[in-house]
Write a protein that holds these residues in place. Structure first.
Motif, PDB file in Angstrom:
ATOM      1  N   ALA A   1       0.832  -1.202   0.000  1.00  0.00           N
ATOM      2  CA  ALA A   1       0.000   0.000   0.000  1.00  0.00           C
ATOM      3  C   ALA A   1       0.867   1.254   0.000  1.00  0.00           C
ATOM      4  CB  ALA A   1      -0.926  -0.006   1.215  1.00  0.00           C
ATOM      5  N   MET A   2       1.902   1.273   0.823  1.00  0.00           N
ATOM      6  CA  MET A   2       2.786   2.442   0.872  1.00  0.00           C
ATOM      7  C   MET A   2       3.528   2.624  -0.442  1.00  0.00           C
ATOM      8  SD  MET A   2       3.970   5.053   2.470  1.00  0.00           S
ATOM      9  CE  MET A   2       3.496   4.848   4.202  1.00  0.00           C
ATOM     10  N   LEU A   3       4.027   1.523  -1.015  1.00  0.00           N
ATOM     11  CA  LEU A   3       4.723   1.605  -2.297  1.00  0.00           C
ATOM     12  C   LEU A   3       3.785   2.133  -3.386  1.00  0.00           C
ATOM     13  CD1 LEU A   3       7.188   1.032  -4.103  1.00  0.00           C
ATOM     14  CD2 LEU A   3       6.304  -1.289  -4.415  1.00  0.00           C
ATOM     15  N   GLY A   4       2.567   1.597  -3.461  1.00  0.00           N
ATOM     16  CA  GLY A   4       1.617   2.057  -4.462  1.00  0.00           C
ATOM     17  C   GLY A   4       1.263   3.522  -4.294  1.00  0.00           C
ATOM     18  N   TYR A   5       1.129   3.948  -3.045  1.00  0.00           N
ATOM     19  CA  TYR A   5       0.805   5.350  -2.761  1.00  0.00           C
ATOM     20  C   TYR A   5       1.923   6.271  -3.260  1.00  0.00           C
ATOM     21  CZ  TYR A   5      -0.566   9.454   0.031  1.00  0.00           C
ATOM     22  OH  TYR A   5      -0.950  10.708   0.424  1.00  0.00           O
ATOM     23  N   LEU A   6       3.153   5.918  -2.937  1.00  0.00           N
ATOM     24  CA  LEU A   6       4.291   6.745  -3.357  1.00  0.00           C
ATOM     25  C   LEU A   6       4.450   6.734  -4.875  1.00  0.00           C
ATOM     26  CD1 LEU A   6       6.886   5.799  -0.582  1.00  0.00           C
ATOM     27  CD2 LEU A   6       5.408   7.824  -0.699  1.00  0.00           C
ATOM     28  N   GLU A   7       4.207   5.590  -5.508  1.00  0.00           N
ATOM     29  CA  GLU A   7       4.288   5.521  -6.969  1.00  0.00           C
ATOM     30  C   GLU A   7       3.247   6.424  -7.616  1.00  0.00           C
ATOM     31  OE1 GLU A   7       6.053   1.015  -7.775  1.00  0.00           O
ATOM     32  OE2 GLU A   7       3.880   1.314  -7.620  1.00  0.00           O
ATOM     33  N   ARG A   8       2.047   6.430  -7.071  1.00  0.00           N
ATOM     34  CA  ARG A   8       1.006   7.306  -7.619  1.00  0.00           C
ATOM     35  C   ARG A   8       1.361   8.777  -7.433  1.00  0.00           C
ATOM     36  NH1 ARG A   8      -3.743   4.972  -9.260  1.00  0.00           N
ATOM     37  NH2 ARG A   8      -3.957   2.764  -8.744  1.00  0.00           N
ATOM     38  N   LEU A   9       1.892   9.111  -6.299  1.00  0.00           N
ATOM     39  CA  LEU A   9       2.331  10.497  -6.080  1.00  0.00           C
ATOM     40  C   LEU A   9       3.381  10.902  -7.110  1.00  0.00           C
ATOM     41  CD1 LEU A   9       2.656  10.870  -2.199  1.00  0.00           C
ATOM     42  CD2 LEU A   9       0.947  11.912  -3.687  1.00  0.00           C
ATOM     43  N   ALA A  10       4.302   9.979  -7.373  1.00  0.00           N
ATOM     44  CA  ALA A  10       5.358  10.278  -8.344  1.00  0.00           C
ATOM     45  C   ALA A  10       4.777  10.511  -9.731  1.00  0.00           C
ATOM     46  CB  ALA A  10       6.376   9.139  -8.371  1.00  0.00           C
ATOM     47  N   VAL A  11       3.866   9.638 -10.150  1.00  0.00           N
ATOM     48  CA  VAL A  11       3.274   9.768 -11.483  1.00  0.00           C
ATOM     49  C   VAL A  11       2.470  11.057 -11.598  1.00  0.00           C
ATOM     50  CG1 VAL A  11       1.623   8.750 -13.098  1.00  0.00           C
ATOM     51  CG2 VAL A  11       3.251   7.290 -11.893  1.00  0.00           C
ATOM     52  N   ILE A  12       1.693  11.376 -10.568  1.00  0.00           N
ATOM     53  CA  ILE A  12       0.906  12.612 -10.579  1.00  0.00           C
ATOM     54  C   ILE A  12       1.826  13.828 -10.700  1.00  0.00           C
ATOM     55  CG2 ILE A  12      -0.567  14.101  -9.152  1.00  0.00           C
ATOM     56  CD1 ILE A  12      -1.845  11.554  -8.045  1.00  0.00           C
ATOM     57  N   SER A  13       3.021  13.729 -10.121  1.00  0.00           N
ATOM     58  CA  SER A  13       3.990  14.834 -10.169  1.00  0.00           C
ATOM     59  C   SER A  13       4.773  14.865 -11.478  1.00  0.00           C
ATOM     60  CB  SER A  13       4.960  14.726  -8.993  1.00  0.00           C
ATOM     61  OG  SER A  13       4.268  14.713  -7.763  1.00  0.00           O
ATOM     62  N   GLY A  14       4.499  13.938 -12.376  1.00  0.00           N
ATOM     63  CA  GLY A  14       5.191  13.914 -13.659  1.00  0.00           C
ATOM     64  C   GLY A  14       6.429  13.052 -13.691  1.00  0.00           C
ATOM     65  N   CYS A  15       6.662  12.274 -12.637  1.00  0.00           N
ATOM     66  CA  CYS A  15       7.829  11.384 -12.595  1.00  0.00           C
ATOM     67  C   CYS A  15       7.401   9.986 -13.031  1.00  0.00           C
ATOM     68  CB  CYS A  15       8.426  11.333 -11.199  1.00  0.00           C
ATOM     69  SG  CYS A  15       8.984  12.938 -10.569  1.00  0.00           S
ATOM     70  N   THR A  16       7.975   9.497 -14.100  1.00  0.00           N
ATOM     71  CA  THR A  16       7.617   8.180 -14.629  1.00  0.00           C
ATOM     72  C   THR A  16       8.738   7.161 -14.457  1.00  0.00           C
ATOM     73  OG1 THR A  16       8.380   8.814 -16.839  1.00  0.00           O
ATOM     74  CG2 THR A  16       6.040   9.168 -16.327  1.00  0.00           C
ATOM     75  N   LYS A  17       9.904   7.606 -13.974  1.00  0.00           N
ATOM     76  CA  LYS A  17      11.040   6.701 -13.744  1.00  0.00           C
ATOM     77  C   LYS A  17      11.356   6.718 -12.246  1.00  0.00           C
ATOM     78  CE  LYS A  17      12.851   9.090 -17.017  1.00  0.00           C
ATOM     79  NZ  LYS A  17      13.744   9.754 -17.998  1.00  0.00           N
ATOM     80  N   ILE A  18      10.980   5.605 -11.600  1.00  0.00           N
ATOM     81  CA  ILE A  18      11.094   5.528 -10.145  1.00  0.00           C
ATOM     82  C   ILE A  18      12.193   4.527  -9.798  1.00  0.00           C
ATOM     83  CG2 ILE A  18       9.858   4.953  -8.019  1.00  0.00           C
ATOM     84  CD1 ILE A  18       7.267   5.660  -9.537  1.00  0.00           C
ATOM     85  N   PHE A  19      13.088   4.919  -8.899  1.00  0.00           N
ATOM     86  CA  PHE A  19      14.181   4.022  -8.527  1.00  0.00           C
ATOM     87  C   PHE A  19      14.289   3.902  -7.014  1.00  0.00           C
ATOM     88  CE2 PHE A  19      16.123   8.213  -8.807  1.00  0.00           C
ATOM     89  CZ  PHE A  19      16.990   8.263  -7.724  1.00  0.00           C
ATOM     90  N   VAL A  20      14.879   2.795  -6.597  1.00  0.00           N
ATOM     91  CA  VAL A  20      15.133   2.547  -5.172  1.00  0.00           C
ATOM     92  C   VAL A  20      16.558   2.034  -5.027  1.00  0.00           C
ATOM     93  CG1 VAL A  20      12.713   2.016  -4.645  1.00  0.00           C
ATOM     94  CG2 VAL A  20      14.266   0.164  -5.286  1.00  0.00           C
ATOM     95  N   LEU A  21      17.142   2.243  -3.865  1.00  0.00           N
ATOM     96  CA  LEU A  21      18.450   1.689  -3.519  1.00  0.00           C
ATOM     97  C   LEU A  21      18.254   0.739  -2.335  1.00  0.00           C
ATOM     98  CD1 LEU A  21      19.265   4.238  -5.199  1.00  0.00           C
ATOM     99  CD2 LEU A  21      21.295   4.386  -3.754  1.00  0.00           C
ATOM    100  N   SER A  22      18.836  -0.445  -2.420  1.00  0.00           N
ATOM    101  CA  SER A  22      18.628  -1.430  -1.368  1.00  0.00           C
ATOM    102  C   SER A  22      19.853  -2.317  -1.206  1.00  0.00           C
ATOM    103  CB  SER A  22      17.404  -2.295  -1.680  1.00  0.00           C
ATOM    104  OG  SER A  22      17.219  -3.298  -0.713  1.00  0.00           O
ATOM    105  N   THR A  23      20.069  -2.727   0.050  1.00  0.00           N
ATOM    106  CA  THR A  23      21.140  -3.694   0.336  1.00  0.00           C
ATOM    107  C   THR A  23      20.599  -5.023   0.837  1.00  0.00           C
ATOM    108  OG1 THR A  23      21.364  -2.862   2.616  1.00  0.00           O
ATOM    109  CG2 THR A  23      22.786  -1.870   0.926  1.00  0.00           C
ATOM    110  N   GLN A  24      19.307  -5.071   1.194  1.00  0.00           N
ATOM    111  CA  GLN A  24      18.746  -6.276   1.790  1.00  0.00           C
ATOM    112  C   GLN A  24      17.450  -6.760   1.136  1.00  0.00           C
ATOM    113  OE1 GLN A  24      20.265  -7.994   4.356  1.00  0.00           O
ATOM    114  NE2 GLN A  24      21.985  -6.561   4.124  1.00  0.00           N
ATOM    115  N   THR A  25      16.644  -5.854   0.637  1.00  0.00           N
ATOM    116  CA  THR A  25      15.283  -6.227   0.190  1.00  0.00           C
ATOM    117  C   THR A  25      15.166  -6.229  -1.331  1.00  0.00           C
ATOM    118  OG1 THR A  25      14.615  -3.909   0.440  1.00  0.00           O
ATOM    119  CG2 THR A  25      14.214  -5.388   2.308  1.00  0.00           C
ATOM    120  N   MET A  26      16.218  -6.689  -1.994  1.00  0.00           N
ATOM    121  CA  MET A  26      16.230  -6.628  -3.454  1.00  0.00           C
ATOM    122  C   MET A  26      15.097  -7.435  -4.086  1.00  0.00           C
ATOM    123  SD  MET A  26      19.399  -6.494  -1.981  1.00  0.00           S
ATOM    124  CE  MET A  26      20.336  -7.992  -2.213  1.00  0.00           C
ATOM    125  N   GLU A  27      14.867  -8.657  -3.597  1.00  0.00           N
ATOM    126  CA  GLU A  27      13.856  -9.525  -4.190  1.00  0.00           C
ATOM    127  C   GLU A  27      12.459  -8.918  -4.087  1.00  0.00           C
ATOM    128  OE1 GLU A  27      13.965 -12.381  -5.929  1.00  0.00           O
ATOM    129  OE2 GLU A  27      16.129 -12.073  -6.012  1.00  0.00           O
TER     130      GLU A  27
END
Length: 582
Positions: free
Chosen positions: A508-534
């Motif tokens: 739910a949190m990921l989907g919420y943040l993705e929607r905020l990004a798209v509404i703001s005009g951001c279509t390329k979303i990235f994350v950095l991770s050392t443990q939760t890659m899968e």
């Protein structure tokens, strides 16, 4: 020379056939380049159900593979001797040549390139639909068909709609159809009977008309749908039938505010087990607006309310309302078509127009001057909300034309308006008052080295980039969204309390943040991770390199920490709608 028959590709002399045309000799027969039409044709062809033929032509036409040749023109003695008794479509074996299709002398390099092959509309469409076909299989959908569709000037609209509903059944969906007859009743009454709160007072005379028109609608739906289910090839039979009967009971409204509604009623009980038994036999359940009480009385029930009630009782995956005209929601400022509404947005829309739908069938109109078409769309939104309140996952409002139901269910872009429950309830922008709760939540991960240290002072300074999910005023999940140039956005610091994990809070949190990004005009979303890659890979992110990040983020990248980078491209919110379907 090349041709296509019943949606199948044929090739000759190394030239691929266009998916929407058939060339026979010097004549070319073309079909409209409609993805729904192609999808329908291909599925019927591969499943044994026949679509309407592309074209008919004489068997004696020269140049068609499988055409017959007179014995005098054949060079094969066996063909001469057996001509009289063999099938007229027999192929003379001496005329068969085996060739290499990708011979560079016959097919240029451009025609063989993967980019060109990927542009074949059928291939793209079918691949894109595979996920939807798999996920819709064995789910239950309730279709509401308004009576006005039966009397449209073009009878092909209703016929094609029945074909498309039959196709969704063929693809494994369990189906309940609720057929309304308000259009036919209004034609008969000519406005002579009044309505109160959107409900007709049904006396004995009106009930007689309702019975007649409900019977007419039921017969027409049953007739057309049975034809669609039994379209066959080579005499093969399909098990499915259209079954109607007393699959729900009704009770009267009685006297309300001094008005006796007589034979107007609402749903009392849905016979869930009986409908499930039909579905176990691959049958389709058909319901009309006539409900019978345990005492044997018959009551006139609002059809849209009936569809919502049945969908809720059956715990359907979706309820689908068809409009009688091509209607859509459009944003006044951006002029974009609004394809999806969260439950909270739908509720706000109805409040704005002063409209409310009661679960028993009453309707409250705020603006009596509102035109009928606008009212119809808002009412369908209202009944869709009622279905969602009873546990249905999705409500759709769709045009009946142009294969819209297939586009809505089996393509990413869809065609109508989707209403869904608010998965993001409880998520809001963080404030300085949340700093202590956020820090308490992320501190264990900081101590483990999973997260970069974020002191309270840093959190307070960057609090505008943070969002929290709260329960009883406690922060149980958080996330950070940073926007960069070039349409990039970074999601970070995503943490869910251990007491709330495995409950979909992270999604739910990921989907919420993705929607905020798209509404703001951001279509390329990235994350950095050392443990939760899968976890991110399972949600559509792909491995990326530092060089693919925006310049300002490349300069901030910690090479000693060597976090993995994952990137996801989102074209529109409809992509996110699709990911939340299941």
């Amino acid at each position: 020379m090349s041709w296509i028959i019943s949606g199948r590709f044929f090739r000759q002399s190394g030239h691929a056939v266009n998916a929407f045309s058939m060339s026979v000799g010097s004549q070319t027969h073309r079909r409209a380049a409609n993805p729904s039409s192609l999808f329908r044709t291909a599925l019927y062809s591969t499943s044994g159900l026949e679509e309407k033929p592309v074209s008919s032509f004489d068997n004696s036409t020269n140049g068609i593979a499988g055409s017959s040749f007179p014995p005098s023109q054949s060079t094969n003695p066996a063909a001469k001797a057996g001509y009289a008794t063999s099938a007229v479509l027999a192929i003379d074996p001496s005329d068969v040549e085996i060739v290499t299709v990708n011979n560079t002398a016959e097919m240029n390099e451009e025609a063989l390139s993967p980019d060109v092959l990927r542009q074949l509309p059928f291939v793209n469409m079918f691949r894109g639909s595979a996920n939807y076909i798999a996920n819709h299989r064995n789910t239950l959908a309730v279709y509401h068909i308004p009576g006005g569709l039966l009397d449209l000037p073009d009878p092909n609209v209703f016929r094609d709609l029945m074909n498309d509903i039959a196709l969704t059944w063929l693809l494994g969906m369990k189906i309940v159809i609720v057929a309304g007859c308000r259009h036919q009743i209004q034609k008969r009454l000519k406005g002579e009977h009044d309505k109160n709160h959107g409900l007709r007072v049904t006396d004995a005379d009106v009930l007689r008309i309702v019975k007649e028109e409900a019977g007419y609608v039921r017969f027409e739906v049953e007739r057309q749908l049975a034809r669609s289910l039994r379209m066959q090839r080579n005499g093969k039979e399909f098990e499915g039938n259209v079954v109607s009967g007393n699959f729900y009971s009704a009770q009267p409204f009685g006297i309300l505010d001094g008005t006796d509604y007589q034979f107007t009623g609402f749903v009392r009980r849905v016979e869930v087990e009986k409908i499930n038994q039909l579905h176990s036999s691959s049958d389709i359940c058909l319901l009309t607006t006539l409900g019978v009480s345990p005492s044997g009385e018959v009551f006139n029930v609002n059809s849209e309310c009936l569809a919502a009630s049945v969908a809720g009782a059956m715990k359907a995956s979706k309820v689908i309302y068809f409009t009688e005209k091509d209607m859509e929601l459009r944003h006044k400022v951006h002029q974009n078509k609004i394809q999806s509404l969260r439950l909270s947005d739908a509720r706000a829309l109805l409040d704005h127009y002063g409209m409310k739908c009661d679960k028993r069938g009453f309707v409250q109109h705020g603006d009596e001057e509102m035109d009928e078409d606008t009212q119809d769309v808002l009412l369908r939104i209202g009944w869709g909300m009622q279905a969602l309140a009873q546990g249905v996952r999705r409500a759709h409002i769709i045009s009946p034309k142009f294969g819209a139901v297939l586009q809505e269910l089996y393509t990413r872009d869809g065609s109508g308006t989707l209403i869904s429950g608010d998965l993001y309830e409880g998520i809001r922008p963080a404030t300085v008052h949340d700093v202590a709760g956020i820090h308490e939540l992320i501190l264990p991960l900081i101590e483990m080295g999973t997260l970069v240290d974020r002191p309270k002072a840093t959190l307070e300074r960057e609090i505008d980039n943070y969002y929290v999910l709260t329960r009883d005023n406690h922060v149980v999940a958080c996330g950070q969204l940073k926007k960069f140039s070039g349409g990039f956005a970074e999601i970070g610091c995503m943490v869910v309390s251990k007491d709330y994990r495995s409950r979909g809070r992270g999604d739910a949190m990921l989907g919420y943040l993705e929607r905020l990004a798209v509404i703001s005009g951001c279509t390329k979303i990235f994350v950095l991770s050392t443990q939760t890659m899968e976890w991110f890979l399972e949600r559509g992110f792909g491995v990326a390199k530092v060089e693919e990040l925006p310049k300002e983020r490349q300069e901030m990248y910690n090479h000693r920490r060597a976090s993995k980078i994952y990137l996801k491209k989102i074209e529109s919110q409809r992509d996110l709608d699709a990911s939340e379907l299941w």
